[in-house]
Design an enzyme around this catalytic site. Structure first.
Site, PDB file in Angstrom:
ATOM      1  CE  LYS A 163       5.489 -24.413-110.058  1.00  0.00           C
ATOM      2  NZ  LYS A 163       6.023 -23.831-108.853  1.00  0.00           N
ATOM      3  CD  GLU A 196      12.027 -25.680-106.039  1.00  0.00           C
ATOM      4  OE1 GLU A 196      11.099 -25.329-106.090  1.00  0.00           O
ATOM      5  OE2 GLU A 196      13.209 -24.809-105.953  1.00  0.00           O
ATOM      6  CG  ASP A 203       6.400 -18.077-107.297  1.00  0.00           C
ATOM      7  OD1 ASP A 203       7.337 -18.818-107.685  1.00  0.00           O
ATOM      8  OD2 ASP A 203       5.957 -18.185-106.182  1.00  0.00           O
ATOM      9  CB  SER A 204      11.479 -18.439-110.350  1.00  0.00           C
ATOM     10  OG  SER A 204      11.137 -18.639-111.466  1.00  0.00           O
ATOM     11  CD  GLU A 216       5.838 -22.437-103.444  1.00  0.00           C
ATOM     12  OE1 GLU A 216       6.036 -22.450-102.221  1.00  0.00           O
ATOM     13  OE2 GLU A 216       6.639 -21.961-104.534  1.00  0.00           O
ATOM     14  CG  ASP A 251       4.608 -20.764-109.763  1.00  0.00           C
ATOM     15  OD1 ASP A 251       4.202 -21.614-109.447  1.00  0.00           O
ATOM     16  OD2 ASP A 251       5.959 -20.635-109.463  1.00  0.00           O
TER      17      ASP A 251
END
Ligand code: KIV
Length: 276
Positions: free
Chosen positions: A124, A193, A52-53, A126, A95
């Site tokens: 993925k 991270e 999602d960067s 968070e 993501d």
């Protein structure tokens, strides 16, 4: 120096677990479109993440928060095409964007779309212990999961900026406990991270699943960076944990394959890329 990956063998969760056991480093990069995905596949990148960067490096936003499920699906389809679909060697991870997994049902629906319509082979997400039930629900539905601990950019406003996580002993202990819980819940991979290298090593040793680091030191089982950072085309300052591989390469293809070699041979990250 670690053994080199067999560049013909399809990367699966079983293969990743084997690579960890064999001490073979796992080389990962982000990608957002078909052309770059093709370059990464040709260079032997093991895991390609549609991160999602993309909100920051593709859309030019200040954070990853505005990224939608539709954005992630579209870019996953582009990358899957560039990798050659199921015939490709690299494992494709997508993501879960901000607020796309607020309930187990929503998580399964959105992750299912990334796999069924996008071609993702893992998602993925968070979050720590609070996400263990969601990871378990995904796992029950046959959706492989990469958990993401340490700095979690979707929590940027909650934590008040982008900074190294786990420096306090109590935070470090919680991160280790969360990692074990997420593994227990069925996570297949762990991403750390911006974590001090000693803590990342402790977590890597404690977990059976492979640990991929970004700003988490050399002891992790693999490394990931944002593609545009290694090509030196990201807007703003390049983070301390990244490296400009374009400077000495002369071509995008060479920069990516130099990155893969540096990770495989344990030359990246070097001391200057690591947090204490
Ligand atoms: O979104 C992303 O690209 C990521 C990487 C920084 C690992 O999560």
């Amino acid at each position: 120096m670690s053994a080199q990956t067999d560049t013909r063998q399809k990367i699966t969760v079983r293969k990743l677990a084997q690579m960890k056991r064999d001490g073979e480093k796992i080389a990962c990069l982000t990608a957002y479109d078909a052309s770059f995905a093709r370059v990464l596949e040709t260079a032997g990148v093991d895991i390609v993440l549609v991160g999602d960067s993309l909100g920051m490096v593709v859309q030019g936003k200040e954070t990853t928060l505005p990224v939608t499920v539709e954005d992630m699906l579209y870019h996953t389809q582009c990358v899957a095409a560039g990798l050659g679909g199921e015939q490709g060697r690299a494992l494709l991870i997508t993501d879960m964007p901000f607020l796309s997994f607020t309930s187990q049902e929503e998580a399964v629906r959105n992750a299912g779309a990334f796999m069924k319509e996008g071609g993702a082979q893992m998602v993925k997400l968070e979050g720590g212990a609070d996400q263990a039930e969601t990871v378990a629900a995904l796992n029950r539905n046959g959706i492989p999961v990469c958990a993401h601990l340490g700095l979690q950019p979707q929590y940027v406003h909650k934590i008040g900026g982008y900074r190294v996580q786990g420096r306090e002993r109590s935070d470090a202990e919680k991160m280790l406990a969360d990692a074990l819980l997420l593994q227990e819940a069925g996570a297949d991979l762990m991403l750390l991270e911006c974590v001090p290298d000693i803590l990342a090593k402790e977590i890597t040793v404690a977990l059976d699943i492979p640990v991929i680091g970004i700003g988490a030191g050399a002891a992790c089982d693999g490394q990931i960076l944002v593609l545009y950072d290694i090509l030196d085309i990201s807007m703003g300052l390049r983070p301390k944990f990244s490296k400009n591989f374009m400077a000495s390469a002369g071509s995008i293809e060479k920069a990516v394959s130099d990155y893969v070699s540096a990770v495989k041979q344990g030359q990246f990250p070097a001391a200057e890329h690591v947090f204490e």
